[in-house]
Design an enzyme around this catalytic site. Structure first.
Site, mmCIF file in Angstrom:
data_model
loop_
_atom_site.group_PDB
_atom_site.id
_atom_site.type_symbol
_atom_site.label_atom_id
_atom_site.label_comp_id
_atom_site.label_asym_id
_atom_site.label_seq_id
_atom_site.Cartn_x
_atom_site.Cartn_y
_atom_site.Cartn_z
ATOM 1 N N GLN A 126 0.823 -1.222 0.000
ATOM 2 C CA GLN A 126 0.000 0.000 0.000
ATOM 3 C C GLN A 126 0.852 1.265 0.000
ATOM 4 O O GLN A 126 0.311 2.368 0.093
ATOM 5 C CB GLN A 126 -0.937 0.016 1.221
ATOM 6 C CG GLN A 126 -1.921 -1.139 1.289
ATOM 7 C CD GLN A 126 -2.989 -1.078 0.211
ATOM 8 O OE1 GLN A 126 -3.200 -0.055 -0.448
ATOM 9 N NE2 GLN A 126 -3.678 -2.187 0.008
ATOM 10 N N CYS B 113 -8.859 -8.710 5.018
ATOM 11 C CA CYS B 113 -7.731 -9.612 5.316
ATOM 12 C C CYS B 113 -6.889 -9.086 6.476
ATOM 13 O O CYS B 113 -5.658 -9.247 6.475
ATOM 14 C CB CYS B 113 -6.853 -9.855 4.081
ATOM 15 S SG CYS B 113 -7.738 -10.590 2.722
ATOM 16 N N LYS C 16 -1.752 -3.318 -7.826
ATOM 17 C CA LYS C 16 -2.250 -2.183 -7.040
ATOM 18 C C LYS C 16 -1.644 -0.870 -7.518
ATOM 19 O O LYS C 16 -1.913 0.189 -6.958
ATOM 20 C CB LYS C 16 -1.921 -2.386 -5.562
ATOM 21 C CG LYS C 16 -2.663 -3.544 -4.896
ATOM 22 C CD LYS C 16 -2.362 -3.570 -3.413
ATOM 23 C CE LYS C 16 -2.651 -4.903 -2.769
ATOM 24 N NZ LYS C 16 -4.066 -5.162 -2.545
HETATM 25 N N1 7TS Z 1 -0.204 -6.458 2.146
HETATM 26 C C1 7TS Z 1 -1.033 -5.416 2.146
HETATM 27 C C2 7TS Z 1 -0.744 -4.241 3.030
HETATM 28 C C3 7TS Z 1 -2.149 -5.427 1.317
HETATM 29 O O1 7TS Z 1 -2.970 -4.377 1.306
HETATM 30 C C4 7TS Z 1 -2.392 -6.547 0.486
HETATM 31 C C5 7TS Z 1 -3.613 -6.647 -0.373
HETATM 32 C C6 7TS Z 1 -1.463 -7.594 0.511
HETATM 33 C C7 7TS Z 1 -0.398 -7.519 1.355
HETATM 34 C C8 7TS Z 1 -1.610 -8.790 -0.376
HETATM 35 O O2 7TS Z 1 -1.453 -8.403 -1.686
HETATM 36 P P1 7TS Z 1 -1.621 -9.477 -2.855
HETATM 37 O O3 7TS Z 1 -1.405 -8.695 -4.101
HETATM 38 O O4 7TS Z 1 -0.600 -10.517 -2.628
HETATM 39 O O5 7TS Z 1 -3.013 -10.015 -2.736
HETATM 40 N N2 7TS Z 1 -4.708 -5.925 0.104
HETATM 41 C C9 7TS Z 1 -5.982 -6.054 -0.288
HETATM 42 C C10 7TS Z 1 -6.996 -5.253 0.200
HETATM 43 O O6 7TS Z 1 -6.826 -4.372 1.048
HETATM 44 N N3 7TS Z 1 -8.150 -5.602 -0.373
HETATM 45 O O7 7TS Z 1 -7.915 -6.593 -1.229
HETATM 46 C C11 7TS Z 1 -6.565 -6.877 -1.190
#
Ligand code: 7TS
Length: 427
Positions: free
Chosen positions: A222, A385, A245
């Site tokens: 983020q 999550c 993202k």
């Molecule tokens: N860490 C943070 C801080 C996140 O916001 C997310 C995904 C992840 C790890 C995992 O990312 P991924 O690309 O491996 O899935 N966050 C979110 C969310 O806030 N809503 O859907 C996914």
């Protein structure tokens, strides 16, 4: 790169000196420019913390890859494969520049943040963590920065420590210092909370962790899309983030690691591409980053991540951050006027990204989100999550709005008016 990004910046035609204009940026995002549902308003997309939309230039780059130079990499002796390989390695260099890594070799292509953190836990962790060792993470982590450490602790007999949060949703720095006094082997924390928007003082926390002798893992899922992240300045040992993202395609993320650490680590997955020599009894490994890229990678996605970074750099990360600060300040201000509305996390825009989790009295967060959807305002509801964080806040779920480059004050107005309508429906 096969796609010229400059024409798209011409379309949004903004000087780097002016603040970012969300409505102009939005013109680059086909998903956001579709005809609204009959009689409805355009989509106000406020769920970029889950996954961002993609600009035309990124879609074009992905299409160009499949139309012009799709081939497996690092193995073909024919021209198409050489072109694909060159673009793939060029994108890795682009990634290294984006986060100011010392070299491209410190950037491993993975699928996403989750895979990056699991790689560290399984490779560095199994080689360096033993029974009784302490692993520290925080109460505000996404599950992907909790579960891999729990799995590692179960396998090794390591202990886990969790940094508490303060009532306003910041990390309790005194508790952090107490845990560091126990000399953890590893400290993992998120740069920016996906549920609260809290921006953690990463540089200081990493320096403290190093002073205590710990290796640091920074979850940049983020932060990297929204603010300038400089791994040399932060001095993190590992950084994990997801391309999807930050305007990029779904299948490419990055694990950054300091070269000496990556060099010393055993492989995570075994298979093609990660080997130097294989005999029936024994295998030696390729150098990093190939050692950690077993099998056929998401070539087109990895290449296109570099294009997304070009686009973001064209907008300017400092302006992106300012833009989100402006939106979140405006939103917090307007939301204060809605009776019965609770905003979680820091109450002003200081140390806060463009993420706002909220509750409307006793109305279920999913009902709020469903009514907002009737107004074509897309937000997320749930635990995001982050179940331990929800428990610390004494809630099951929240409704969450998150802002990015293509949002503007009109989106905030739509959000607040729609929340007001929910309040009226349930009164
Ligand atoms: N860490 C943070 C801080 C996140 O916001 C997310 C995904 C992840 C790890 C995992 O990312 P991924 O690309 O491996 O899935 N966050 C979110 C969310 O806030 N809503 O859907 C996914």
């Amino acid at each position: 790169m096969a796609v010229d990004t400059s024409t798209h910046f011409a379309r949004t035609l903004q000087s780097q000196a002016d603040p970012l204009n969300g409505a102009l940026v939005r013109a680059d995002f086909p998903v956001l420019n579709q005809e609204p549902r009959a009689g409805g308003q355009r989509l106000a997309f406020l769920d970029s913390a889950a996954s961002s939309q993609k600009p035309q230039v990124v879609i074009d780059a992905l299409t160009a890859y499949y139309e012009r130079y799709n081939a497996n990499i690092h193995r073909g002796v024919y021209e198409l494969s050489e072109i694909a390989t060159a673009h793939y390695e060029e994108s890795r260099k682009r990634v290294a520049r984006f986060i100011n890594a010392r070299s491209a070799g410190e950037c491993v292509f993975v699928r996403n943040t989750t895979e990056a953190i699991n790689l560290v836990a399984q490779s560095w962790g199994r080689a360096n963590i033993g029974a009784g060792d302490l692993i520290v993470f925080t109460t505000m982590e996404h599950h992907s920065n909790i579960v891999p450490w729990q799995l590692l602790a179960e396998e090794t007999g390591a202990r886990l420590g969790h940094v508490r949060i303060t009532p306003e949703g910041r990390l309790d720095r005194d508790h952090y210092a107490e845990l560091l006094a126990q000399e953890p082997k590893l400290v993992a924390f998120t740069h920016v909370s996906n549920s609260l928007g809290t921006v953690n003082p990463a540089r200081q926390m990493i320096a403290q962790a190093h002073a205590a002798g710990a290796v640091t893992v920074l979850d940049g899922a983020q932060s990297v899309p929204h603010l300038t992240v400089d791994v040399q300045d932060l001095d993190c040992d590992f950084l994990a983030f997801s391309g999807h993202k930050m305007l990029g395609p779904m299948g490419a993320g990055i694990l950054y690691g300091k070269k000496p650490l990556l060099d010393a680590m055993p492989p995570f997955l075994g298979g093609g591409s990660m080997i130097r020599k294989v005999t029936l009894d024994r295998t030696t490994w390729a150098d990093v980053p190939a050692k950690f890229e077993a099998g056929t990678p998401a070539v087109g996605d990895a290449i296109t991540l570099g294009v997304a970074m070009d686009y973001l750099d064209g907008l300017g990360l400092d302006r992106v951050w300012q833009h989100e600060q402006d939106l979140v300040t405006y939103a917090l201000d307007r939301m204060r006027d809605v009776p019965g509305l609770t905003v979680y996390g820091p109450q002003d825009a200081t140390d806060r990204s463009g993420v706002i989790s909220f509750a409307l009295g006793e109305v279920h967060p999913h009902d709020v989100a469903a009514i907002l959807d009737e107004d074509n305002v897309a937000v997320r509801a749930g635990h995001h999550c982050t179940q331990p964080l929800m428990a610390a806040l004494y809630v099951i779920a929240t409704t969450r709005a998150s802002f990015y480059v293509y949002n503007d004050h009109d989106d905030v107005d739509r959000l607040v008016e729609s929340i007001q309508r929910v309040a009226d429906v349930f009164r």
